[in-house]
Design a protein around this motif. Structure first.
Motif, short mmCIF file in Angstrom:
data_model
loop_
_atom_site.label_atom_id
_atom_site.label_comp_id
_atom_site.label_asym_id
_atom_site.label_seq_id
_atom_site.Cartn_x
_atom_site.Cartn_y
_atom_site.Cartn_z
N TYR A 1 -9.07 -0.18 -8.37
CA TYR A 1 -8.40 0.88 -7.61
C TYR A 1 -8.00 0.38 -6.21
O TYR A 1 -8.72 -0.39 -5.57
CB TYR A 1 -9.29 2.10 -7.43
N SER A 2 -6.87 0.85 -5.76
CA SER A 2 -6.46 0.68 -4.35
C SER A 2 -5.45 1.77 -4.04
O SER A 2 -4.78 2.30 -4.95
CB SER A 2 -5.85 -0.70 -4.10
N THR A 3 -5.34 2.12 -2.77
CA THR A 3 -4.35 3.14 -2.40
C THR A 3 -2.93 2.62 -2.63
O THR A 3 -2.02 3.39 -2.96
CB THR A 3 -4.52 3.54 -0.93
N GLY A 4 -2.73 1.30 -2.49
CA GLY A 4 -1.42 0.73 -2.76
C GLY A 4 -1.01 0.90 -4.21
O GLY A 4 0.14 1.25 -4.52
N LYS A 5 -1.95 0.65 -5.12
CA LYS A 5 -1.67 0.83 -6.54
C LYS A 5 -1.46 2.30 -6.87
O LYS A 5 -0.55 2.66 -7.64
CB LYS A 5 -2.82 0.27 -7.39
N HIS A 6 -2.28 3.15 -6.30
CA HIS A 6 -2.18 4.59 -6.53
C HIS A 6 -0.79 5.09 -6.11
O HIS A 6 -0.12 5.82 -6.84
CB HIS A 6 -3.29 5.30 -5.76
N VAL B 1 3.86 -5.74 -4.21
CA VAL B 1 3.12 -4.54 -3.84
C VAL B 1 1.66 -4.93 -3.62
O VAL B 1 1.06 -5.62 -4.44
CB VAL B 1 3.21 -3.47 -4.94
N ARG B 2 1.11 -4.49 -2.49
CA ARG B 2 -0.25 -4.89 -2.14
C ARG B 2 -1.22 -3.71 -2.17
O ARG B 2 -0.80 -2.56 -2.27
CB ARG B 2 -0.26 -5.56 -0.76
#
Length: 275
Positions: free
Chosen positions: A202-207, A260-261
């Motif tokens: 999980y990461s906010t970038g992926k979300h 995308v990071r």
């Protein structure tokens, strides 16, 4: 024979008495407890800017019969703690412990409507002729929620209508913010979380990337919907292909949007989806 029968009766009485002692007896009045005590998450992130408050609900169960009138429910905020332990060097047994308050506890009147507020009290009840209920918790969209998540630990309290039910069904934590938050099925970065095997770390970038691609809320309801539709593999492949296309676009590369990071930090790790 009578002697042995008498002994058996005594043993049964002792056994039943011990069993009763270990459990609450529910024939002594009305009791109340939560039906689910797992941590609940919420975010204002998806709400329009004009929304300044929202309400979440905690499911309740009652024991001891119903009434023909609404029965009030009362709760309180309680502190949460993390613990560190000191162990004996020989036996490895705990010999001491220290409690530390968890950070960012919610503040009544700032992050949520106080449980003693007349407006809150007016809607905190179990409806007439019902053995179940939903406890409303009114959350407030304070500006601080954009920078950090708040923790609200609540506990049911006894009142004139209800005694307490099972001890382990009295408390619950609500974590809320005004930013992207993990949802229940993606709570941990390991296989104890069902979504991890499909979506990866999980990461906010992926979300945020998932939201931008799919144009929907990516939350627990979304996950349960695609799980029920047996569409998990489809979405994993779709998102992986969309990421590859985005990162390969020369315009995105030139603008610095690709790859995308995990976060806005340009040094953070690029995101990926499992194969």
């Amino acid at each position: 024979m009578k002697k042995y029968s008498f002994i058996i009766i005594i043993l049964l009485a002792v056994t039943i008495g011990c069993k009763k002692e270990g459990y609450l007896m529910y024939n002594d009045g009305h009791r109340i407890q939560m039906s689910d005590t797992t941590t609940q998450s919420f975010s204002f992130f998806y709400e329009a800017a004009a929304v300044t408050r929202d309400t979440i609900y905690i499911k309740l169960n009652t024991i001891g019969g119903i009434t023909d009138y609404n029965r009030s429910v009362t709760v309180e905020q309680i502190p949460e703690f993390d613990y560190t332990y000191k162990y004996d060097s020989v036996t490895s047994k705990v010999i001491d412990s220290t409690a530390y308050p968890k950070s960012n506890p919610a503040i009544a009147g700032k992050h949520y409507v106080s449980f003693t507020d007349p407006g809150a009290l007016a809607i905190m009840y179990v409806q007439a002729d019902s053995a179940i209920g939903s406890l409303p918790i009114i959350l407030l969209r304070d500006a601080s929620l954009k920078d950090s998540s708040c923790r609200l630990r609540i506990r049911i309290t006894a009142n004139d209508e209800f005694m307490l039910g099972e001890k382990n069904a009295m408390e619950k934590t609500i974590i809320f913010s005004d930013r992207l938050e993990r949802f229940e099925s993606w709570k941990f970065d390991n296989f104890t979380s069902p979504a991890y095997g499909t979506l990866g770390k999980y990461s906010t970038g992926k979300h945020q990337f998932m939201i931008d691609v799919l144009k929907v809320r990516i939350d627990e309801a979304w996950w349960q919907a695609i799980f029920t539709a047996q569409a998990i593999t489809h979405y994993k492949n779709y998102l992986r292909d969309a990421l590859q296309a985005f990162n390969a676009d020369p315009a995105n590369i030139a603008s610095g949007k690709a790859p995308v990071r995990e976060s806005n930090n340009p040094a953070s790790t690029p995101i990926s989806f499992p194969n």
